[in-house]
Design a protein around this motif. Structure first.
Motif, PDB file in Angstrom:
ATOM      1  N   ALA A  90     -37.038 -25.974 -12.540  1.00 56.29           N
ATOM      2  CA  ALA A  90     -36.236 -27.193 -12.320  1.00 56.29           C
ATOM      3  C   ALA A  90     -37.075 -28.278 -11.654  1.00 56.29           C
ATOM      4  O   ALA A  90     -36.883 -29.470 -11.903  1.00 56.29           O
ATOM      5  CB  ALA A  90     -35.014 -26.882 -11.457  1.00 56.29           C
ATOM      6  N   VAL A 146     -28.755 -29.327 -14.802  1.00 58.28           N
ATOM      7  CA  VAL A 146     -28.901 -27.888 -14.612  1.00 58.28           C
ATOM      8  C   VAL A 146     -27.511 -27.253 -14.552  1.00 58.28           C
ATOM      9  O   VAL A 146     -26.633 -27.752 -13.851  1.00 58.28           O
ATOM     10  CB  VAL A 146     -29.640 -27.545 -13.290  1.00 58.28           C
ATOM     11  CG1 VAL A 146     -29.827 -26.041 -13.140  1.00 58.28           C
ATOM     12  CG2 VAL A 146     -30.987 -28.244 -13.223  1.00 58.28           C
ATOM     13  N   LEU A 187     -26.004 -23.968 -13.198  1.00 62.57           N
ATOM     14  CA  LEU A 187     -26.534 -23.022 -12.222  1.00 62.57           C
ATOM     15  C   LEU A 187     -25.487 -21.995 -11.799  1.00 62.57           C
ATOM     16  O   LEU A 187     -24.434 -22.361 -11.261  1.00 62.57           O
ATOM     17  CB  LEU A 187     -27.008 -23.827 -10.998  1.00 62.57           C
ATOM     18  CG  LEU A 187     -27.552 -23.102  -9.796  1.00 62.57           C
ATOM     19  CD1 LEU A 187     -28.833 -22.348 -10.144  1.00 62.57           C
ATOM     20  CD2 LEU A 187     -27.822 -24.085  -8.669  1.00 62.57           C
ATOM     21  N   LEU A 196     -29.997 -24.640  -5.382  1.00 60.82           N
ATOM     22  CA  LEU A 196     -29.411 -25.972  -5.246  1.00 60.82           C
ATOM     23  C   LEU A 196     -30.024 -26.724  -4.056  1.00 60.82           C
ATOM     24  O   LEU A 196     -30.419 -27.885  -4.186  1.00 60.82           O
ATOM     25  CB  LEU A 196     -27.892 -25.810  -5.066  1.00 60.82           C
ATOM     26  CG  LEU A 196     -27.044 -27.056  -4.893  1.00 60.82           C
ATOM     27  CD1 LEU A 196     -27.255 -28.021  -6.057  1.00 60.82           C
ATOM     28  CD2 LEU A 196     -25.569 -26.671  -4.798  1.00 60.82           C
ATOM     29  N   VAL A 201     -26.329 -31.226 -11.089  1.00 61.71           N
ATOM     30  CA  VAL A 201     -26.176 -29.767 -11.090  1.00 61.71           C
ATOM     31  C   VAL A 201     -24.705 -29.413 -11.247  1.00 61.71           C
ATOM     32  O   VAL A 201     -23.856 -29.875 -10.494  1.00 61.71           O
ATOM     33  CB  VAL A 201     -26.726 -29.142  -9.787  1.00 61.71           C
ATOM     34  CG1 VAL A 201     -26.453 -27.637  -9.757  1.00 61.71           C
ATOM     35  CG2 VAL A 201     -28.212 -29.417  -9.632  1.00 61.71           C
ATOM     36  N   ALA A 216     -24.025 -30.097  -5.122  1.00 63.68           N
ATOM     37  CA  ALA A 216     -23.691 -29.891  -6.539  1.00 63.68           C
ATOM     38  C   ALA A 216     -22.826 -31.069  -6.995  1.00 63.68           C
ATOM     39  O   ALA A 216     -22.118 -31.675  -6.196  1.00 63.68           O
ATOM     40  CB  ALA A 216     -22.931 -28.594  -6.725  1.00 63.68           C
TER      41      ALA A 216
END
Ligand code: CA
Length: 225
Positions: free
Chosen positions: A40, A48, A50, A63, A75, A95
């Protein structure tokens, strides 16, 4: 658009990868947190997906690592439990959105597209235009002169890339990496064939011609010829 998937469960990972690839994204799948964080930070992704429970390094640590790096990378995290604490923790760590497993793929795809639109530097434009050609990102529709043009997922991704970077000559190597999961050394004929098909649909019956071949270099979509 490139998406990194970090998910250790083989079934979920493969399902995500296949679905996102069919939706026209270039995807990489990594099954371990440590590898996920490394890739990443070293490769260029637009988003992403995740998972939280991962071997090596858990999703929280991945993260935090991404956020500490200062990299502006959306994310979407996946949590197995519908736990308020998990969600709050994820959002606090930076996030952008979360989904509780099990989820419908259509919901994941909708969240992914929303995050990508939110993150796009192009003032969150939902329609890309050049001359009388319009590409509607939300409805995944293309029209030219008001006439609907049906494209495959790859053709759509190719046209989106050309439109986002119009008037810029895009080398085949860049197109290969952004639209296909390929290196330049692999089959560049794939790109030529796709460009030819795209032109047949959106250029052949129209004026002016928008896609131009720059010999020995690549392709450019020109806003005025
Ligand atoms: Ca997991």
């Amino acid at each position: 658009m490139r998406i990194l998937i970090v998910e250790d469960e083989p079934k979920t990972g493969d399902y995500l990868r296949q679905g996102l690839t069919e939706a026209g994204f270039v995807t990489d799948l990594v099954r371990d947190g440590q590898d996920g964080l490394h890739i990443a930070l070293t490769e260029a992704y637009d988003l992403v997906v995740l998972d939280v429970m991962l071997p090596g390094l858990d999703g929280w640590s991945v993260l935090s690592g991404i956020r500490r790096s200062g990299k502006d990378l959306p994310v979407l995290f996946l949590t197995a439990r519908d736990s308020v604490d998990d969600r709050v923790k994820g959002l606090e760590l930076g996030a952008d959105d979360y989904l509780v497993k099990p989820f419908a793929f259509s919901e994941l795809l909708a969240r992914v597209r929303t995050l990508l639109r939110r993150g796009s530097k192009a003032t969150t434009a939902e329609t890309l235009r050049v001359a009388d050609l319009e590409l509607d990102l939300q409805r995944r529709r293309v029209t030219r002169g008001g006439k609907r043009i049906d494209l495959t997922a790859k053709e759509f991704a190719l046209l989106e890339l050309l439109l986002r970077r119009q008037n810029e000559v895009l080398p085949r190597s860049l197109i290969a990496s952004q639209v296909w999961d390929m290196n330049f050394d692999s089959d560049t004929n794939v790109i030529e064939v796709a460009v030819r098909r795209l032109r047949a649909k959106m250029d052949d019956d129209f004026e002016p011609k928008l896609i131009r071949t720059v010999r020995g270099m690549g392709y450019v979509l020109e806003s005025s010829s």
